[in-house]
Design a protein around this motif. Structure first.
Motif, mmCIF file in Angstrom:
data_model
loop_
_atom_site.group_PDB
_atom_site.id
_atom_site.type_symbol
_atom_site.label_atom_id
_atom_site.label_comp_id
_atom_site.label_asym_id
_atom_site.label_seq_id
_atom_site.Cartn_x
_atom_site.Cartn_y
_atom_site.Cartn_z
ATOM 1 N N ALA A 310 0.741 -1.206 0.041
ATOM 2 C CA ALA A 310 0.270 -0.008 -0.097
ATOM 3 C C ALA A 310 0.919 1.314 -0.006
ATOM 4 C CB ALA A 310 -1.130 -0.060 1.153
ATOM 5 N N GLY A 311 2.101 1.021 0.691
ATOM 6 C CA GLY A 311 2.908 2.335 0.564
ATOM 7 C C GLY A 311 3.580 2.906 -0.617
ATOM 8 N N LYS A 312 3.407 2.106 -1.749
ATOM 9 C CA LYS A 312 4.150 2.279 -2.978
ATOM 10 C C LYS A 312 3.408 3.488 -3.665
ATOM 11 C CE LYS A 312 6.105 -2.284 -3.332
ATOM 12 N NZ LYS A 312 6.108 -3.597 -4.187
ATOM 13 N N SER A 313 2.179 3.717 -3.514
ATOM 14 C CA SER A 313 1.587 4.734 -4.251
ATOM 15 C C SER A 313 0.486 5.359 -3.392
ATOM 16 C CB SER A 313 1.147 4.480 -5.621
ATOM 17 O OG SER A 313 0.058 3.452 -5.225
ATOM 18 N N GLU A 314 -0.225 6.669 -3.610
ATOM 19 C CA GLU A 314 -1.053 6.894 -2.843
ATOM 20 C C GLU A 314 -2.586 6.476 -3.322
ATOM 21 O OE1 GLU A 314 -1.585 9.442 -0.824
ATOM 22 O OE2 GLU A 314 0.477 9.927 -0.663
ATOM 23 N N GLU A 315 -2.658 5.880 -4.619
ATOM 24 C CA GLU A 315 -3.864 5.145 -5.132
ATOM 25 C C GLU A 315 -3.841 3.839 -4.358
ATOM 26 O OE1 GLU A 315 -1.638 6.388 -6.953
ATOM 27 O OE2 GLU A 315 -2.727 8.038 -7.876
ATOM 28 N N ARG A 316 -2.650 3.278 -4.087
ATOM 29 C CA ARG A 316 -2.534 1.796 -3.206
ATOM 30 C C ARG A 316 -3.237 1.993 -1.827
ATOM 31 N NH1 ARG A 316 2.016 -2.438 -5.005
ATOM 32 N NH2 ARG A 316 1.419 -2.456 -7.169
ATOM 33 N N MET A 317 -2.562 3.063 -1.348
ATOM 34 C CA MET A 317 -2.907 3.466 0.175
ATOM 35 C C MET A 317 -4.302 3.725 0.341
ATOM 36 S SD MET A 317 -1.779 3.633 3.126
ATOM 37 C CE MET A 317 0.205 3.849 2.850
ATOM 38 N N ASP A 318 -4.998 4.584 -0.465
ATOM 39 C CA ASP A 318 -6.356 5.014 -0.436
ATOM 40 C C ASP A 318 -7.299 3.684 -0.614
ATOM 41 O OD1 ASP A 318 -5.907 7.476 -0.251
ATOM 42 O OD2 ASP A 318 -6.078 8.026 -2.375
ATOM 43 N N LEU A 319 -6.804 2.709 -1.450
ATOM 44 C CA LEU A 319 -7.700 1.481 -1.735
ATOM 45 C C LEU A 319 -7.466 0.706 -0.428
ATOM 46 C CD1 LEU A 319 -9.438 -0.494 -3.536
ATOM 47 C CD2 LEU A 319 -6.990 -1.141 -4.431
ATOM 48 N N ALA A 320 -6.203 0.615 0.110
ATOM 49 C CA ALA A 320 -5.920 -0.492 1.149
ATOM 50 C C ALA A 320 -7.098 0.137 2.327
ATOM 51 C CB ALA A 320 -4.614 -0.425 1.665
ATOM 52 N N GLN A 322 -9.533 1.950 2.401
ATOM 53 C CA GLN A 322 -11.143 1.778 2.208
ATOM 54 C C GLN A 322 -11.411 0.172 2.535
ATOM 55 O OE1 GLN A 322 -12.350 2.940 -1.723
ATOM 56 N NE2 GLN A 322 -14.280 2.120 -1.200
ATOM 57 N N GLU A 323 -10.477 -0.586 1.965
ATOM 58 C CA GLU A 323 -11.110 -1.976 2.173
ATOM 59 C C GLU A 323 -10.895 -2.490 3.520
ATOM 60 O OE1 GLU A 323 -12.483 -3.762 -0.470
ATOM 61 O OE2 GLU A 323 -12.586 -2.024 -1.568
ATOM 62 N N VAL A 324 -9.917 -2.115 4.012
ATOM 63 C CA VAL A 324 -9.366 -2.576 5.445
ATOM 64 C C VAL A 324 -10.346 -2.077 6.354
ATOM 65 C CG1 VAL A 324 -7.936 -2.437 7.592
ATOM 66 C CG2 VAL A 324 -6.972 -3.010 5.114
ATOM 67 N N SER A 325 -10.917 -1.018 6.183
ATOM 68 C CA SER A 325 -12.164 -0.342 7.192
ATOM 69 C C SER A 325 -13.414 -1.149 6.923
ATOM 70 C CB SER A 325 -12.269 1.031 6.746
ATOM 71 O OG SER A 325 -10.964 1.939 6.969
ATOM 72 N N VAL A 326 -13.675 -1.561 5.766
ATOM 73 C CA VAL A 326 -14.900 -2.358 5.584
ATOM 74 C C VAL A 326 -14.826 -3.636 6.152
ATOM 75 C CG1 VAL A 326 -16.264 -3.411 3.647
ATOM 76 C CG2 VAL A 326 -15.364 -1.276 3.329
ATOM 77 N N LEU A 327 -13.424 -4.335 5.989
ATOM 78 C CA LEU A 327 -13.412 -5.599 6.556
ATOM 79 C C LEU A 327 -13.072 -5.483 8.129
ATOM 80 C CD1 LEU A 327 -12.246 -8.577 6.134
ATOM 81 C CD2 LEU A 327 -9.936 -7.959 6.174
ATOM 82 N N LEU A 328 -12.514 -4.650 8.608
ATOM 83 C CA LEU A 328 -12.734 -4.517 9.902
ATOM 84 C C LEU A 328 -14.070 -4.543 10.722
ATOM 85 C CD1 LEU A 328 -10.753 -4.315 12.606
ATOM 86 C CD2 LEU A 328 -10.747 -1.794 12.189
ATOM 87 N N SER A 329 -14.887 -3.650 10.042
ATOM 88 C CA SER A 329 -16.173 -3.487 10.431
ATOM 89 C C SER A 329 -16.974 -4.871 10.362
ATOM 90 C CB SER A 329 -17.079 -2.479 9.397
ATOM 91 O OG SER A 329 -18.527 -2.460 9.592
#
Length: 349
Positions: A310-320, A322-329
């Motif tokens: 995720a740290g390799k780009s802003e787009e990857r970080m945003d996606l990660a 978002q998806e982790v927040s959904v998964l954690l919920s």
């Protein structure tokens, strides 16, 4: 140790320990601690060598840190002749057991840097202070646990302090900043030293995935480095990573030349991470404790890879994020079912 034998056991020259390791841990590499051996050098060689003792000691460590077993053996012979140590029983004993303590013979066996630790004799002194003729095993374990807990707290404080301060970077290589963000202080400074030295090494692309890396002042020799770009795997003939868990200067030289800005995930061992979450207590003590622990470790590894990618780009970080927040919920919505043993289930029936 989660029913796993250690990869390597370091001891002093006690023959009873050697026999015990061979009998009880046949698949474990037994090595002798050079720190414990060297602590006896003054009593062994001071009187024999006199004013030449310091020069001999420097030569000993130079040989100990050689990369080639052949160079070690030849250098040892020259050292014995130079200092007139033919017939010395301690020298003969050291050479006979060289495969258990000399770095060239231990390459590829994981030692986590302990073999070369200058203060390792202090560990022995510490254990001896805890022991007495009346000390029982349970009491010793309790005392060691207290000290380990204290050291863990001190380590956490050191990491917290490092987090609040600016780490001093010595190179302009992005991999150094990456290592500073991931590694513990010890692991980072070890890798930083290798990265600084890497700048003094030349590399030659042989063919395919093979490279030759050697110091810029040398005209022959060097280390062979192999790089698998698809799998992001790198190996070096010096086998430093296999021995210490830290990438060597030769591998780092190739990676930086190939414009790698982060250390591949495989070379970020969890043992050197700043934070290592402990398994949930609900997973400990159950009938499947070993399996649960392995699953937790696997999850930790996946999370580490996730953060790295995720740290390799802003787009990857945003996606990660978002998806982790959904998964954690979703995970928090799942019921928590305590572990029960098979016997308990049968009794309920």
């Amino acid at each position: 140790m989660n029913r796993k034998a250690p990869q390597t056991v370091l001891t002093d020259q006690n023959m009873h320990l050697k026999e015990a390791v061979q009998k009880e841990l046949p698949n474990t590499k037994h090595a002798l601690s050079i720190g414990l051996i060297a602590s006896r050098f003054p009593s062994w060689f001071n009187a024999v060598l006199g004013r030449h003792y310091n020069d001999w000691e420097n030569e000993f460590y130079r040989l100990h840190n050689m990369e080639s077993t052949m160079d070690f053996d030849l250098g040892w012979s020259d050292m014995v002749s130079c200092y007139g140590l033919h017939g010395n029983r301690h020298i003969a004993s050291l050479f006979a057991s060289r495969k258990l303590w000399a770095s060239p013979y231990l390459r590829g066996h994981f030692l986590a840097g302990l073999a070369a630790l200058p203060g390792i004799s202090k560990i022995k002194d510490f254990i001896q202070r805890l022991l007495s003729a009346q000390t029982c095993l349970s009491r010793l374990i309790e005392q060691v646990a207290v000290v380990v807990d204290y050291k863990d707290q001190a380590g956490e404080q050191q990491i917290a302090q490092q987090n609040s301060e600016n780490t001093i970077l010595k190179t302009a290589a992005p991999v150094e900043g990456h290592a500073a963000a991931v590694f513990t202080p010890y692991a980072f400074y070890e890798l930083q030293d290798e990265l600084v030295e890497a700048a003094h090494y030349a590399y030659f692309h042989l063919e395919g995935n093979a490279f030759l890396v050697r110091h810029h002042t040398k005209t022959d020799g060097g280390c062979n480095v192999t790089w698998n770009q698809k799998e992001e795997l790198i190996s070096c003939s010096c086998q430093m990573f296999e021995s210490s868990g830290i990438l060597c200067r030769h591998a780092l030289r190739v990676l930086t030349t190939l414009n790698y800005f982060q250390i591949p995930d495989h070379y970020l061992p969890v043992r050197w991470h700043r934070t290592q979450p402990q398994p949930s207590k609900s997973l400990i003590g159950g009938p499947d404790h070993g399996r649960s622990y392995e699953r937790v470790k696997a999850l930790q590894s996946m999370v580490s890879v996730l953060v790295s990618e995720a740290g390799k780009s802003e787009e990857r970080m945003d996606l990660a994020t978002q998806e982790v927040s959904v998964l954690l919920s979703r995970i928090r919505q799942q019921p928590v079912v305590p572990n029960v043993s098979g016997d308990s289930v049968r009794r309920q029936r």
